[in-house]
Design a protein around this motif. Structure first.
Motif, PDB file in Angstrom:
ATOM      1  N   THR A 117       3.169   6.331  11.794  1.00  0.00           N
ATOM      2  CA  THR A 117       3.454   7.500  11.248  1.00  0.00           C
ATOM      3  C   THR A 117       5.312   7.993  12.334  1.00  0.00           C
ATOM      4  OG1 THR A 117       2.354   9.041  12.369  1.00  0.00           O
ATOM      5  CG2 THR A 117       1.955   8.500  10.247  1.00  0.00           C
ATOM      6  N   ALA A 118       6.255   7.201  12.014  1.00  0.00           N
ATOM      7  CA  ALA A 118       7.429   8.219  12.428  1.00  0.00           C
ATOM      8  C   ALA A 118       8.087   9.093  11.873  1.00  0.00           C
ATOM      9  CB  ALA A 118       7.906   6.993  13.305  1.00  0.00           C
ATOM     10  N   ALA A 119       8.907   9.902  11.605  1.00  0.00           N
ATOM     11  CA  ALA A 119       9.849  10.082  11.167  1.00  0.00           C
ATOM     12  C   ALA A 119       9.179  10.501   9.816  1.00  0.00           C
ATOM     13  CB  ALA A 119      11.630   9.570  11.606  1.00  0.00           C
ATOM     14  N   THR A 120      10.022  10.182   9.012  1.00  0.00           N
ATOM     15  CA  THR A 120       9.777  10.350   7.170  1.00  0.00           C
ATOM     16  C   THR A 120       8.841   8.911   6.546  1.00  0.00           C
ATOM     17  OG1 THR A 120      12.363   9.419   6.692  1.00  0.00           O
ATOM     18  CG2 THR A 120      11.341  11.564   6.871  1.00  0.00           C
ATOM     19  N   LEU A 121       8.472   8.146   7.537  1.00  0.00           N
ATOM     20  CA  LEU A 121       7.646   6.812   7.531  1.00  0.00           C
ATOM     21  C   LEU A 121       6.188   6.880   7.484  1.00  0.00           C
ATOM     22  CD1 LEU A 121       7.671   3.490   7.087  1.00  0.00           C
ATOM     23  CD2 LEU A 121       8.207   2.704   9.247  1.00  0.00           C
ATOM     24  N   ASN A 122       5.738   5.962   6.587  1.00  0.00           N
ATOM     25  CA  ASN A 122       3.985   6.539   7.033  1.00  0.00           C
ATOM     26  C   ASN A 122       3.667   5.596   6.650  1.00  0.00           C
ATOM     27  OD1 ASN A 122       0.921   6.826   5.330  1.00  0.00           O
ATOM     28  ND2 ASN A 122       1.333   7.955   7.365  1.00  0.00           N
ATOM     29  N   ALA A 123       2.826   4.712   7.286  1.00  0.00           N
ATOM     30  CA  ALA A 123       2.480   3.182   6.736  1.00  0.00           C
ATOM     31  C   ALA A 123       1.033   2.870   7.299  1.00  0.00           C
ATOM     32  CB  ALA A 123       3.258   1.892   7.774  1.00  0.00           C
ATOM     33  N   THR A 124       0.423   2.563   5.967  1.00  0.00           N
ATOM     34  CA  THR A 124      -1.316   2.237   6.337  1.00  0.00           C
ATOM     35  C   THR A 124      -1.144   0.792   6.002  1.00  0.00           C
ATOM     36  OG1 THR A 124      -1.910   2.898   4.221  1.00  0.00           O
ATOM     37  CG2 THR A 124      -1.244   4.211   6.384  1.00  0.00           C
ATOM     38  N   ALA A 125      -2.757   0.124   6.759  1.00  0.00           N
ATOM     39  CA  ALA A 125      -2.471  -1.154   5.988  1.00  0.00           C
ATOM     40  C   ALA A 125      -4.657  -1.385   6.776  1.00  0.00           C
ATOM     41  CB  ALA A 125      -2.405  -2.831   7.004  1.00  0.00           C
ATOM     42  N   ASP A 135      -8.389 -10.376   1.977  1.00  0.00           N
ATOM     43  CA  ASP A 135      -7.860  -9.371   1.522  1.00  0.00           C
ATOM     44  C   ASP A 135      -8.021  -7.783   2.097  1.00  0.00           C
ATOM     45  OD1 ASP A 135      -8.547  -7.582  -0.761  1.00  0.00           O
ATOM     46  OD2 ASP A 135     -10.274  -7.827  -1.238  1.00  0.00           O
ATOM     47  N   VAL A 136      -6.948  -7.822   2.524  1.00  0.00           N
ATOM     48  CA  VAL A 136      -6.222  -6.882   3.411  1.00  0.00           C
ATOM     49  C   VAL A 136      -4.884  -6.025   2.247  1.00  0.00           C
ATOM     50  CG1 VAL A 136      -4.029  -6.462   4.745  1.00  0.00           C
ATOM     51  CG2 VAL A 136      -5.831  -8.589   5.076  1.00  0.00           C
ATOM     52  N   THR A 137      -4.764  -4.591   2.112  1.00  0.00           N
ATOM     53  CA  THR A 137      -3.580  -3.964   1.480  1.00  0.00           C
ATOM     54  C   THR A 137      -3.556  -2.629   2.797  1.00  0.00           C
ATOM     55  OG1 THR A 137      -5.293  -2.036   1.016  1.00  0.00           O
ATOM     56  CG2 THR A 137      -4.943  -3.476  -0.297  1.00  0.00           C
ATOM     57  N   ALA A 138      -1.843  -2.849   1.757  1.00  0.00           N
ATOM     58  CA  ALA A 138      -0.597  -2.231   2.307  1.00  0.00           C
ATOM     59  C   ALA A 138      -0.003  -1.606   1.861  1.00  0.00           C
ATOM     60  CB  ALA A 138      -0.037  -3.572   3.785  1.00  0.00           C
ATOM     61  N   ASN A 139       0.390  -0.204   2.784  1.00  0.00           N
ATOM     62  CA  ASN A 139       1.246   0.572   1.917  1.00  0.00           C
ATOM     63  C   ASN A 139       2.396   1.390   2.651  1.00  0.00           C
ATOM     64  OD1 ASN A 139      -1.645   1.546   1.002  1.00  0.00           O
ATOM     65  ND2 ASN A 139      -1.024   1.656  -0.791  1.00  0.00           N
ATOM     66  N   LEU A 140       3.688   1.638   2.054  1.00  0.00           N
ATOM     67  CA  LEU A 140       4.603   1.799   3.348  1.00  0.00           C
ATOM     68  C   LEU A 140       5.106   3.159   2.050  1.00  0.00           C
ATOM     69  CD1 LEU A 140       7.664   0.320   5.400  1.00  0.00           C
ATOM     70  CD2 LEU A 140       8.072   2.018   2.983  1.00  0.00           C
ATOM     71  N   ASP A 141       4.823   4.178   2.941  1.00  0.00           N
ATOM     72  CA  ASP A 141       5.625   5.477   2.099  1.00  0.00           C
ATOM     73  C   ASP A 141       6.977   6.112   3.315  1.00  0.00           C
ATOM     74  OD1 ASP A 141       6.761   7.281   1.014  1.00  0.00           O
ATOM     75  OD2 ASP A 141       4.815   8.520   1.033  1.00  0.00           O
ATOM     76  N   PHE A 142       8.136   5.742   2.401  1.00  0.00           N
ATOM     77  CA  PHE A 142       9.776   5.911   3.566  1.00  0.00           C
ATOM     78  C   PHE A 142      10.119   7.255   2.879  1.00  0.00           C
ATOM     79  CE2 PHE A 142      12.261   3.566   6.692  1.00  0.00           C
ATOM     80  CZ  PHE A 142      12.304   4.638   7.326  1.00  0.00           C
ATOM     81  N   ALA A 143       9.788   8.175   3.237  1.00  0.00           N
ATOM     82  CA  ALA A 143       9.706   9.605   2.212  1.00  0.00           C
ATOM     83  C   ALA A 143      11.813   9.967   2.430  1.00  0.00           C
ATOM     84  CB  ALA A 143       9.802  10.732   2.886  1.00  0.00           C
ATOM     85  N   ASP A 144      12.273   9.163   3.253  1.00  0.00           N
ATOM     86  CA  ASP A 144      13.800   9.641   3.211  1.00  0.00           C
ATOM     87  C   ASP A 144      14.343   8.810   4.285  1.00  0.00           C
ATOM     88  OD1 ASP A 144      16.256  10.603   3.267  1.00  0.00           O
ATOM     89  OD2 ASP A 144      16.077  13.014   3.767  1.00  0.00           O
ATOM     90  N   LEU A 145      14.500   7.820   3.592  1.00  0.00           N
ATOM     91  CA  LEU A 145      15.758   6.406   4.440  1.00  0.00           C
ATOM     92  C   LEU A 145      16.717   7.109   5.218  1.00  0.00           C
ATOM     93  CD1 LEU A 145      15.732   3.952   1.569  1.00  0.00           C
ATOM     94  CD2 LEU A 145      14.243   3.866   3.992  1.00  0.00           C
ATOM     95  N   ALA A 146      17.509   8.180   4.884  1.00  0.00           N
ATOM     96  CA  ALA A 146      18.298   8.551   5.453  1.00  0.00           C
ATOM     97  C   ALA A 146      18.306   8.894   7.136  1.00  0.00           C
ATOM     98  CB  ALA A 146      18.636  10.602   4.902  1.00  0.00           C
ATOM     99  N   VAL A 147      16.902   8.839   7.704  1.00  0.00           N
ATOM    100  CA  VAL A 147      16.851   8.845   8.693  1.00  0.00           C
ATOM    101  C   VAL A 147      17.136   7.501   9.347  1.00  0.00           C
ATOM    102  CG1 VAL A 147      14.751   7.707   8.620  1.00  0.00           C
ATOM    103  CG2 VAL A 147      15.202   9.342  11.001  1.00  0.00           C
ATOM    104  N   ALA A 155      14.500   7.562  -1.662  1.00  0.00           N
ATOM    105  CA  ALA A 155      13.118   7.042  -0.892  1.00  0.00           C
ATOM    106  C   ALA A 155      12.182   5.986  -1.501  1.00  0.00           C
ATOM    107  CB  ALA A 155      12.271   8.157  -1.922  1.00  0.00           C
ATOM    108  N   LEU A 156      11.410   5.144  -0.430  1.00  0.00           N
ATOM    109  CA  LEU A 156      11.489   3.630  -1.162  1.00  0.00           C
ATOM    110  C   LEU A 156       9.592   3.723  -0.889  1.00  0.00           C
ATOM    111  CD1 LEU A 156      11.567   1.019  -1.846  1.00  0.00           C
ATOM    112  CD2 LEU A 156      11.550   0.660   1.075  1.00  0.00           C
ATOM    113  N   ALA A 157       8.458   3.738  -1.967  1.00  0.00           N
ATOM    114  CA  ALA A 157       7.449   3.659  -1.877  1.00  0.00           C
ATOM    115  C   ALA A 157       7.251   1.936  -2.102  1.00  0.00           C
ATOM    116  CB  ALA A 157       6.630   4.519  -2.918  1.00  0.00           C
ATOM    117  N   LEU A 158       5.782   1.065  -1.470  1.00  0.00           N
ATOM    118  CA  LEU A 158       5.751   0.231  -1.385  1.00  0.00           C
ATOM    119  C   LEU A 158       3.970  -0.263  -1.221  1.00  0.00           C
ATOM    120  CD1 LEU A 158       8.208  -2.458   0.363  1.00  0.00           C
ATOM    121  CD2 LEU A 158       8.271  -1.759  -2.023  1.00  0.00           C
ATOM    122  N   ASP A 159       3.932  -1.225  -2.219  1.00  0.00           N
ATOM    123  CA  ASP A 159       2.089  -1.055  -2.296  1.00  0.00           C
ATOM    124  C   ASP A 159       2.148  -2.864  -1.342  1.00  0.00           C
ATOM    125  OD1 ASP A 159       1.218   1.219  -2.445  1.00  0.00           O
ATOM    126  OD2 ASP A 159       1.713   1.452  -4.264  1.00  0.00           O
ATOM    127  N   ALA A 160       1.432  -3.349  -0.949  1.00  0.00           N
ATOM    128  CA  ALA A 160       1.367  -4.548  -1.003  1.00  0.00           C
ATOM    129  C   ALA A 160      -0.366  -5.107  -1.129  1.00  0.00           C
ATOM    130  CB  ALA A 160       1.418  -5.841   0.022  1.00  0.00           C
TER     131      ALA A 160
END
Length: 289
Positions: A117-125, A135-147, A155-160
């Motif tokens: 977690t940092a500023a508007t970023l949250n990433a998990t795996a 068997d691995v899952t990862a998620n990225l949630d970038f609420a505001d790229l302006a940072v 905003a950007l959200a990714l699931d892998a």
């Protein structure tokens, strides 16, 4: 049992305690440690890049240096960290945290938690990594790229997800972006609204297959498939721009592109067809060295 270990110096400190088992246990280690760095700039020369900020690292768990197994939890806390990369430094300007919980044994690596977690970023795996099957899952949630700085936004959200083995595996990616901006006028125009991406890739022995890639938003839709087998790479693509006039006002209308491109080693074999405004139609076929 290890006595309490304390190391301190200008701007840094380390405390640790624990136990060491006997040979029958594989010299099993257990304990906890904390390292604190009040001024990371002191480590710039060692890191080979300019550093700044403060950090605290907490680690607890068990491990065997002979067997290679471990079971640990760790937390890293940072404040106003800088690593000499402007976009990353802006994201780390406030507080940042990394949390890790993992176990490694004869069956592989179990990643119970990895969270950043940092500023508007949250990433998990999380998941299992093993030579016999992962068997691995990862998620990225970038609420505001302006940072990231001037020109960026949205905003950007990714699931892998990754499953299988290095010889027979699959990977998927899905994501959505809203109001994305990267500071380039034409690209920002094409990224208006909500953009989605779906991708699937598979590996069978030494052949990598791009099963599908789909990208869409109100301006652009694109699909692609392909294969990589040794030095041979082939891709098929279909793309449509709803209105060329959004970037070239003097040429309003739909643009389409479809075809294949194959890397043959010495060059590229291409077969592309396109259409555009004013009944424009074009085709390119041949070898590009």
């Amino acid at each position: 049992r290890l006595p309490r270990l304390v190391i301190a110096g200008p701007g840094y400190g380390l405390t640790a305690s624990g136990q060491i088992g006997d040979l029958e246990s594989g010299l099993q280690l257990s304990g906890n440690a904390r390292a604190e760095f009040a001024d990371l700039s002191r480590l710039s020369k060692l890191a080979g890049r300019p550093l700044r900020g403060a950090a605290q690292i907490d680690v607890a768990g068990t491990g065997s240096p002979l067997g290679g197994g471990f079971d640990v939890t760790a937390q890293v806390y940072g404040q106003s960290i800088g690593i000499g990369q402007p976009e990353i430094d802006r994201m780390l300007a406030g507080g940042a945290k990394i949390a890790l919980s993992a176990r490694r044994d004869e069956t592989g690596l179990m990643l119970r938690q990895l969270e950043i977690t940092a500023a508007t970023l949250n990433a998990t795996a999380s998941g299992r990594l093993s030579s016999t099957g992962s068997d691995v899952t990862a998620n990225l949630d970038f609420a505001d790229l302006a940072v990231l700085g001037q020109g960026f936004g949205g905003a950007l959200a990714l699931d892998a997800k990754l499953t299988g083995t290095p010889d027979a595996g699959k990977a998927t990616l899905s994501g959505q972006g809203t109001g994305l901006r990267i500071g380039q006028a034409e690209a920002d125009t094409l990224l208006r609204g909500t953009s989605t991406v779906q991708a699937a890739l598979s590996i069978n022995d030494e052949v990598v297959t791009l099963d599908s890639v789909q990208i869409s938003n109100p301006q652009v839709t694109a699909k692609a498939t392909g294969t990589v087998a040794g030095a041979r790479r082939q891709i098929s693509i279909e793309a449509r721009l709803a209105n060329l006039g959004v970037i070239l006002p003097e040429f309003p209308g739909v643009v389409t592109l479809a075809g294949t491109a194959t890397d043959t080693g010495p060059g590229y074999q291409v077969d592309l067809r396109g259409t555009g405004p004013a009944q424009i139609s074009a085709r390119m076929s041949g070898t590009i060295a």
